[in-house]
Design a protein around this motif. Structure first.
Motif, short mmCIF file in Angstrom:
data_model
loop_
_atom_site.label_atom_id
_atom_site.label_comp_id
_atom_site.label_asym_id
_atom_site.label_seq_id
_atom_site.Cartn_x
_atom_site.Cartn_y
_atom_site.Cartn_z
N THR A 162 -7.67 1.45 4.54
CA THR A 162 -7.08 1.30 3.49
C THR A 162 -6.27 0.15 3.81
N LEU A 163 -5.39 0.23 4.81
CA LEU A 163 -4.38 -0.97 5.04
C LEU A 163 -5.20 -2.35 5.16
N ALA A 164 -6.33 -2.15 5.83
CA ALA A 164 -7.09 -3.41 5.57
C ALA A 164 -7.66 -3.93 4.19
N GLY A 165 -8.06 -2.87 3.56
CA GLY A 165 -8.30 -2.93 2.08
C GLY A 165 -7.24 -3.37 1.06
N MET A 166 -6.11 -3.16 1.39
CA MET A 166 -4.78 -3.48 0.57
C MET A 166 -4.58 -5.03 0.85
N SER A 167 -5.05 -5.75 2.09
CA SER A 167 -4.89 -7.21 2.20
C SER A 167 -6.06 -7.90 1.47
N VAL A 168 -6.87 -7.26 1.08
CA VAL A 168 -8.23 -7.88 0.29
C VAL A 168 -7.86 -8.34 -1.09
N THR A 169 -7.12 -7.46 -1.97
CA THR A 169 -7.01 -7.75 -3.20
C THR A 169 -5.56 -8.25 -3.69
N HIS A 170 -5.41 -9.11 -4.90
CA HIS A 170 -4.25 -9.86 -5.56
C HIS A 170 -3.92 -8.87 -6.59
N SER A 171 -4.58 -7.82 -7.04
CA SER A 171 -4.04 -7.06 -8.07
C SER A 171 -3.39 -6.03 -7.70
N THR A 172 -2.49 -5.78 -8.46
CA THR A 172 -1.34 -4.51 -8.29
C THR A 172 -2.17 -3.29 -8.52
N ALA A 173 -2.76 -3.35 -9.79
CA ALA A 173 -3.79 -1.98 -10.19
C ALA A 173 -4.69 -1.78 -8.92
N VAL A 174 -5.55 -2.59 -8.36
CA VAL A 174 -6.44 -2.28 -7.48
C VAL A 174 -5.78 -2.01 -6.18
N TRP A 175 -4.74 -2.52 -5.99
CA TRP A 175 -3.84 -2.24 -4.67
C TRP A 175 -3.24 -1.21 -4.53
N LEU A 176 -3.06 -0.27 -5.96
CA LEU A 176 -2.44 0.93 -5.80
C LEU A 176 -3.29 2.02 -5.09
N ALA A 177 -4.55 2.02 -5.32
CA ALA A 177 -5.38 2.99 -4.85
C ALA A 177 -5.49 2.92 -3.29
N PRO A 178 -5.72 2.03 -2.57
CA PRO A 178 -5.78 2.16 -1.47
C PRO A 178 -4.20 2.40 -0.43
N ARG A 179 -3.35 2.05 -1.43
CA ARG A 179 -2.06 2.31 -0.80
C ARG A 179 -1.69 3.93 -1.02
N LEU A 180 -2.27 4.37 -1.94
CA LEU A 180 -1.96 6.05 -2.11
C LEU A 180 -2.73 6.60 -1.21
N MET A 181 -3.91 6.08 -0.66
CA MET A 181 -4.87 6.82 0.33
C MET A 181 -4.27 6.59 1.71
N ALA A 182 -3.46 5.27 2.00
CA ALA A 182 -2.94 5.10 3.15
C ALA A 182 -1.87 5.93 3.40
N GLY A 183 -0.93 6.02 2.15
CA GLY A 183 0.29 7.15 2.34
C GLY A 183 -0.05 8.43 2.67
N SER A 184 -1.19 8.97 2.05
CA SER A 184 -1.54 10.26 2.54
C SER A 184 -2.08 10.58 3.84
N ALA A 185 -2.72 9.56 4.18
CA ALA A 185 -3.37 9.43 5.67
C ALA A 185 -2.13 9.49 6.55
N SER A 186 -1.10 8.72 6.46
CA SER A 186 -0.21 8.52 7.11
C SER A 186 0.76 9.77 7.27
N ALA A 187 0.82 10.53 5.98
CA ALA A 187 1.46 11.78 5.91
C ALA A 187 0.72 12.87 6.80
N LEU A 188 -0.59 12.89 6.71
CA LEU A 188 -1.27 14.00 7.35
C LEU A 188 -1.22 13.58 8.96
N ILE A 189 -1.45 12.30 9.47
CA ILE A 189 -0.83 11.96 10.75
C ILE A 189 0.36 12.42 11.06
#
Length: 123
Positions: free
Chosen positions: A17-44
């Motif tokens: 998801t961190l790699a996927g965040m760097s691919v897009t320039h749209s904030t709306a599309v960027w929010l989904a991988p950011r949410l997943m990355a935050g959840s994965a980070s919290a679980l870790i």
């Protein structure tokens, strides 16, 4: 065993998801991988904290050994908060900046009476 599998899976999701965040320039599309990355980070973080603190609670020999560590950690946090407060009070925004520039003289536009006096040579 399940914790190790969840930890590895969360690490893979986090990197993807961190790699996927760097691919897009749209904030709306960027929010989904950011949410997943935050959840994965919290679980870790939860898995790592439980792996470190679990033996301290379960093992009877170390049951009383973590109180000193908690007091030390609390002292470090309080010292950091006090240092941050002192720095904020003593140096609000001047760290790393040059001396302030001298103030410019007050130059307001001339009114009609002043303009007429300047044309006639009077002041």
């Amino acid at each position: 065993m399940r914790s190790a599998l969840a930890l590895r899976g969360s690490l893979v999701v986090l990197v993807a998801t961190l790699a996927g965040m760097s691919v897009t320039h749209s904030t709306a599309v960027w929010l989904a991988p950011r949410l997943m990355a935050g959840s994965a980070s919290a679980l870790i973080f939860v898995i790592a904290a439980s792996a470190l603190l679990g033996p301290l609670v379960v093992t009877p020999l170390l049951r009383h050994g973590y109180h000193q560590a908690l007091l030390l950690a609390a002292g470090v946090v309080l010292a950091a908060a006090a240092a941050a407060g002192l720095l904020r009070i003593g140096f609000p925004h001047r760290i790393g900046t040059a001396a302030p520039a001298p103030a410019a003289p007050d130059r307001r536009p001339a009114g009609p009476a002043e303009t007429a006096a300047a044309r006639s040579g009077r002041r």
